[in-house]
Motif scaffolding. Structure first.
Motif, PDB file in Angstrom:
ATOM      1  N   GLY A 125      23.811  25.496  13.662  1.00 24.28           N
ATOM      2  CA  GLY A 125      23.071  26.292  14.638  1.00 24.28           C
ATOM      3  C   GLY A 125      21.675  26.727  14.266  1.00 24.28           C
ATOM      4  N   LEU A 159      30.468  23.862  14.633  1.00 24.86           N
ATOM      5  CA  LEU A 159      30.178  24.566  15.883  1.00 24.86           C
ATOM      6  C   LEU A 159      30.748  25.979  15.871  1.00 24.86           C
ATOM      7  N   GLU A 160      31.911  26.153  15.271  1.00 25.69           N
ATOM      8  CA  GLU A 160      32.479  27.496  15.152  1.00 25.69           C
ATOM      9  C   GLU A 160      31.572  28.388  14.307  1.00 25.69           C
ATOM     10  N   ARG A 163      28.489  29.297  16.425  1.00 28.57           N
ATOM     11  CA  ARG A 163      28.768  30.368  17.395  1.00 28.57           C
ATOM     12  C   ARG A 163      28.873  31.732  16.711  1.00 28.57           C
ATOM     13  N   ARG A 205      22.729  34.931  19.901  1.00 33.11           N
ATOM     14  CA  ARG A 205      23.977  34.155  19.908  1.00 33.11           C
ATOM     15  C   ARG A 205      24.361  33.782  21.338  1.00 33.11           C
ATOM     16  N   GLU A 206      24.138  34.694  22.255  1.00 30.23           N
ATOM     17  CA  GLU A 206      24.507  34.441  23.641  1.00 30.23           C
ATOM     18  C   GLU A 206      23.494  33.572  24.382  1.00 30.23           C
ATOM     19  N   ASP A 209      24.051  27.719  24.384  1.00 28.68           N
ATOM     20  CA  ASP A 209      25.310  27.178  24.880  1.00 28.68           C
ATOM     21  C   ASP A 209      25.747  26.032  23.965  1.00 28.68           C
ATOM     22  N   PHE A 210      26.719  26.294  23.094  1.00 29.56           N
ATOM     23  CA  PHE A 210      27.198  25.294  22.148  1.00 29.56           C
ATOM     24  C   PHE A 210      28.362  24.506  22.751  1.00 29.56           C
ATOM     25  N   SER A 211      28.386  23.187  22.514  1.00 25.64           N
ATOM     26  CA  SER A 211      29.482  22.369  23.024  1.00 25.64           C
ATOM     27  C   SER A 211      29.779  21.221  22.078  1.00 25.64           C
TER      28      SER A 211
END
Length: 296
Positions: A125, A159-160, A163, A205-206, A209-211
């Protein structure tokens, strides 16, 4: 006689089995593993085969192909990917974004229009969060437009972490002190667990948009359309020539007319595709989809 796990662990895969495995991984993930990666691959395959009790590579590949949940394939992918990055890595490209590219993109757009930026291969990230910080700190028109920050990776574990937004000193090494104080909160009780850590503030963080996305899978990238800027830096070096050409074509379809791709410093779009126009800005060279490329 079937293969024994012990043989795979001690001696590695046979040349034929290694080629079969590499072909499978390339078809499923786009990642290309050469002979130079042999030791890296052997160790990880042996560990997973032992973990699931596979009697040989054929049995393990059958599990990867036919397991309904896809959990084992995801575990293997997570082991096979390397995710080392830090904030503001190759910052000159972020400078190019806020100093030149964004103003060009919104030149004929009314206020309130949407801008879509995609960090493909975002790892833990640092890249998309760096983009968010650069926009807030250096682009005076950031509040005039609806900005969507999309970020994707093939590795569910990273990804975790992305986030969660928790980072150590190494990840923040290139971040000026005033930005660390503004956008990060120190974590308590972490000194004995590998050194101090910081968590990026909730608002940032918000904002991303992670996918979970495999860019080698057309079905998974179908939802990425009308993108204005794609950051795909130092990911395609893990693809072979065919995989890079396929990725370049996929990015072209994902971009809005006039949109840009930003590659790593050692990568060149001219070696992958003739669809793009190289654009030399004061800070960096980016690759643009022609404005007359047609509507998506």
């Amino acid at each position: 006689m079937g293969e024994r796990v012990g043989e795979s662990e001690a001696d590695g895969l046979s040349p034929e089995d290694y080629a079969t495995l590499c072909d499978f991984l390339r078809d499923r993930t786009g990642l290309s593993f050469t002979e130079a990666k042999r030791y890296f691959v052997d160790r990880r395959i042996a560990a997973r085969m032992q973990a699931v009790g596979a009697t040989g590579l054929r049995a393990y590949l059958n599990l990867l192909r036919f397991q309904a949940s896809g959990e084992e394939l995801q575990r293997l992918v997570n082991l096979m990917t390397v995710n080392e990055t830090y904030f503001f890595r190759e910052k000159y490209q972020f400078d190019c974004l806020v100093n030149s590219v964004l103003d060009e993109l919104v030149r004929d757009r009314p206020k309130g229009s949407r801008l879509r930026i995609w960090s493909a291969g975002c790892a833990t990230g640092e890249e998309p969060y760096s983009i968010a910080i650069m926009l807030l700190e250096n682009w005076g028109r950031v509040d005039d437009y609806e900005i969507e920050l999309l970020a994707s990776d093939i590795d569910s574990a990273v990804l975790e972490r992305a986030r969660a937004g928790i980072y150590d000193e190494r990840a923040l090494q290139g971040l000026p002190a005033h930005l660390r104080a503004k956008y990060f909160q120190p974590m308590r009780g972490t000194a004995e667990a590998g050194g101090p850590r910081w968590r990026i503030i909730e608002d940032l963080r918000e904002s991303v948009d992670f996918s979970l996305v495999n860019i080698a899978d057309p079905q998974q990238v179908r939802g990425f359309r009308g993108i204005d800027v794609i950051f795909c830096r130092n990911l395609l070096i893990y693809f072979d020539d065919l995989g890079r050409r396929e990725a370049a074509s996929m990015f072209y379809d994902a971009l809005a007319p006039g949109g840009f791709v930003c590659l790593g410093h050692s990568e060149s779009m001219s070696r992958m595709s003739s669809l793009y126009v190289p654009r030399r800005f004061p800070d960096a060279i980016l690759y643009q989809k022609p404005v007359d490329g047609g509507a998506l």
